[in-house]
Design an enzyme around this catalytic site. Structure first.
Site, short mmCIF file in Angstrom:
data_model
loop_
_atom_site.label_atom_id
_atom_site.label_comp_id
_atom_site.label_asym_id
_atom_site.label_seq_id
_atom_site.Cartn_x
_atom_site.Cartn_y
_atom_site.Cartn_z
N CYS A 181 -6.15 0.10 6.88
CA CYS A 181 -5.92 0.65 5.53
C CYS A 181 -7.05 1.63 5.14
CB CYS A 181 -5.85 -0.49 4.52
SG CYS A 181 -5.45 0.07 2.84
N ASP A 188 0.45 3.77 1.71
CA ASP A 188 0.44 4.32 3.06
C ASP A 188 1.87 4.55 3.57
OD1 ASP A 188 0.31 4.44 6.01
OD2 ASP A 188 -1.81 3.96 5.72
N CYS A 214 0.85 -1.20 0.00
CA CYS A 214 0.00 0.00 0.00
C CYS A 214 0.88 1.25 0.00
CB CYS A 214 -0.91 0.00 1.23
SG CYS A 214 -2.09 1.38 1.24
N ARG A 257 3.08 4.70 6.34
CA ARG A 257 3.50 3.98 7.54
C ARG A 257 3.93 2.54 7.26
NH1 ARG A 257 -2.12 5.03 10.36
NH2 ARG A 257 -2.66 4.46 8.22
N HIS A 268 -2.34 -3.99 5.01
CA HIS A 268 -2.10 -3.60 6.40
C HIS A 268 -3.41 -3.26 7.09
CE1 HIS A 268 -2.61 0.85 5.84
NE2 HIS A 268 -2.43 0.49 4.59
CO CO Z 1 -3.44 1.20 3.00
#
Ligand code: CO
Length: 210
Positions: free
Chosen positions: A101, A44, A42, A46, A98
């Protein structure tokens, strides 16, 4: 100092630290990249592939998009996949979702997300395949977490449905496909599914004459 200037400054510090530790570090990496893994994760911020797996530059070929999707009309994904499989000859492909999400969460609402609707619609389809199971989960967070896992499984299957993977499975018995989920709360990755080379598919998805 502007925030982006700090990135450039820290880059200089990182490069000189690396060179100090190992004077051959960059000259070695310049020669070639031979990663054993393709990571589809992803976007993302993090969930950075190298940091959470303790790997170095050169070890993982990375593709990231919202909610780690494998969509067969995505030229970007297909280009990365084809290059990783045919040229880099990766042994393993990891689809890593994750918990928490935002892409999955958004897809599970009725909000109009504009251009992202078309992307997130693929996640709504995953929900449609598993609707009874997901609807039976009472708590909202657990519902999303289960969708994260189901989505990873579906995207691993989407990899197996490509002629790129099927051709490599047939002629070179690789790559091994893995579905993982990273937990933002404790930093731990749990494997949720895998498809070794040659795994059976519903036969309508199997191509002949590869
Ligand atoms: Co995500």
């Amino acid at each position: 100092m502007k925030p982006y200037e700090k990135l450039l400054k820290d880059n200089r510090a990182w490069a000189s630290e690396k060179t100090k530790e190992d004077p051959e570090y960059f000259s070695r990496l310049v020669q070639l990249q031979t990663p054993e893994f393709l990571w589809i994760g992803c976007s993302d911020s993090r969930v950075p592939a190298n940091e959470i797996t303790g790997t170095e530059p050169g070890e993982i070929f990375v593709h990231r998009n919202v909610a780690n999707m494998v969509i067969h009309t995505d030229l970007n994904l297909l280009t990365v996949l084809d290059y990783a499989v045919r040229v880099l000859k990766v042994q393993h492909i990891i689809v890593c979702g994750h918990h928490g999400c935002g892409g999955i969460r958004a897809a599970m609402t009725n909000h109009d997300m504009g251009i992202a609707n078309k992307w997130l619609r693929n996640i709504k389809d995953v929900y449609r395949f598993h609707r009874d199971e997901v609807d039976a989960i009472e708590e909202e967070q657990l519902k999303i977490d289960r969708m994260v896992e189901l989505n990873v499984r579906e995207q691993v299957m989407n990899l197996a449905k490509t002629s790129i993977i099927q051709r490599a499975w047939k002629h070179e018995q690789r790559p091994h496909l893995h579905g993982w989920v990273y937990d933002l709360k404790d930093g731990i990755i749990d494997p949720v599914c895998e498809m070794p080379a040659g795994s059976p598919l519903l036969d309508i998805y199997e191509y002949d004459d590869l």
